[in-house]
Design a protein around this motif. Structure first.
Motif, PDB file in Angstrom:
ATOM      1  N   ARG A 144       0.718  -1.164   0.405  1.00  0.00           N
ATOM      2  CA  ARG A 144      -0.091   0.187   0.167  1.00  0.00           C
ATOM      3  C   ARG A 144       1.599   1.653  -0.380  1.00  0.00           C
ATOM      4  NH1 ARG A 144      -2.431  -3.458   3.285  1.00  0.00           N
ATOM      5  NH2 ARG A 144      -1.208  -2.273   5.508  1.00  0.00           N
ATOM      6  N   HIS A 145       1.290   1.338   1.141  1.00  0.00           N
ATOM      7  CA  HIS A 145       2.740   2.439   0.598  1.00  0.00           C
ATOM      8  C   HIS A 145       3.497   2.697  -1.069  1.00  0.00           C
ATOM      9  CE1 HIS A 145       5.558   5.180   2.460  1.00  0.00           C
ATOM     10  NE2 HIS A 145       7.024   3.978   1.250  1.00  0.00           N
ATOM     11  N   ARG A 148       1.156   4.465  -3.025  1.00  0.00           N
ATOM     12  CA  ARG A 148       0.726   5.503  -2.637  1.00  0.00           C
ATOM     13  C   ARG A 148       2.026   6.111  -3.717  1.00  0.00           C
ATOM     14  NH1 ARG A 148      -0.609   3.776   2.441  1.00  0.00           N
ATOM     15  NH2 ARG A 148       0.955   3.913   3.348  1.00  0.00           N
TER      16      ARG A 148
END
Length: 240
Positions: A144-145, A148
């Protein structure tokens, strides 16, 4: 360590298939530094076949593979020829350099020798950071990081392209990574310095002898506002 280093030519995509006898080939197929080209699938297949035919070990530096903005991720050479490839990876780009933790993906034939070296030199990363990072990976947080960060860096890449598309210089395609290459007169470095902006000449990446004149622009460490201001100075330096 007593080895002889041999330069292997590159083209717009990255390293070409060598025509000389080698024991080991070091490559960065995801992002050829500094020009930024990525090895296409066909070239990767050629390179793997060459390594198999000549019994060469490929050391694959997995440089910026997570930060790709165009098309689908390309297969790692390790996935194509695990018996002939060592993959080097790090979490510095996508998390933080302060973690100071990387990894190796080795063919089974090298595992015993590498374990022996590790026993001699010790473990450079403590058990607690390793366990924390393992939990971070298992939770899906890194995926997820990374998503982003890829979106944020793509936005900054787009700012660079929009600001310099009409500039009197050639901006090379930015398919991934955290920097851009702008082909222009080297005098732009001094003009930018007079405006308070430090630029890195392309020649610095080639021992002072570059095939082309230009500059390398890093955009990963700047906020969008800082980047926009810096790009305005670059445009002034190009047109003054």
């Amino acid at each position: 360590m007593g080895h002889t280093l041999v330069d292997v030519p590159t083209d717009t995509h990255g390293v070409t298939v060598p025509t000389v006898d080698l024991d080991v080939l070091i490559v960065t197929p995801s992002h050829q530094h500094p020009y930024g080209g990525s090895l296409p699938a066909a070239r990767r297949a050629e390179l793997v076949e060459w390594a198999r035919s000549n019994d060469v070990l490929i050391i694959e530096d997995d440089f910026d593979s997570e930060l790709r903005y165009v098309g689908q991720p390309l297969p790692a050479l390790t996935a194509l020829a695990p018996e002939h490839t060592v993959l080097l990876g790090t979490f510095s780009s996508v998390i933080s350099p302060s973690i100071a933790c990387g990894y190796l993906v080795l063919p089974p034939s090298l595992r015993t020798a590498v374990d022996r070296v590790r026993e001699v030199f010790g473990q450079p990363v403590g058990a607690i950071p390793q366990a924390a990072l393992a939990n971070y990976l298992a939770s899906g947080a890194l995926r997820r990081h990374t998503g982003r960060m890829r979106r944020a860096y793509k936005r900054r890449r787009d700012l660079v392209q929009a600001a310099l598309e009409d500039a009197p210089a050639t901006l090379l395609p930015i398919h991934g990574g955290l920097h851009a290459v702008l082909l222009c007169d080297n005098a732009v470095v001094d003009r930018a310095a007079s405006l308070g902006l430090t630029l890195t000449p392309l020649s610095d990446y080639w021992g002072g002898v570059a095939a082309e004149e230009g500059v390398v622009l890093g955009f990963g460490h700047l906020s969008d506002v800082e980047l926009a201001a810096a790009l305005e100075l670059v445009k002034q330096a190009l047109t003054s």
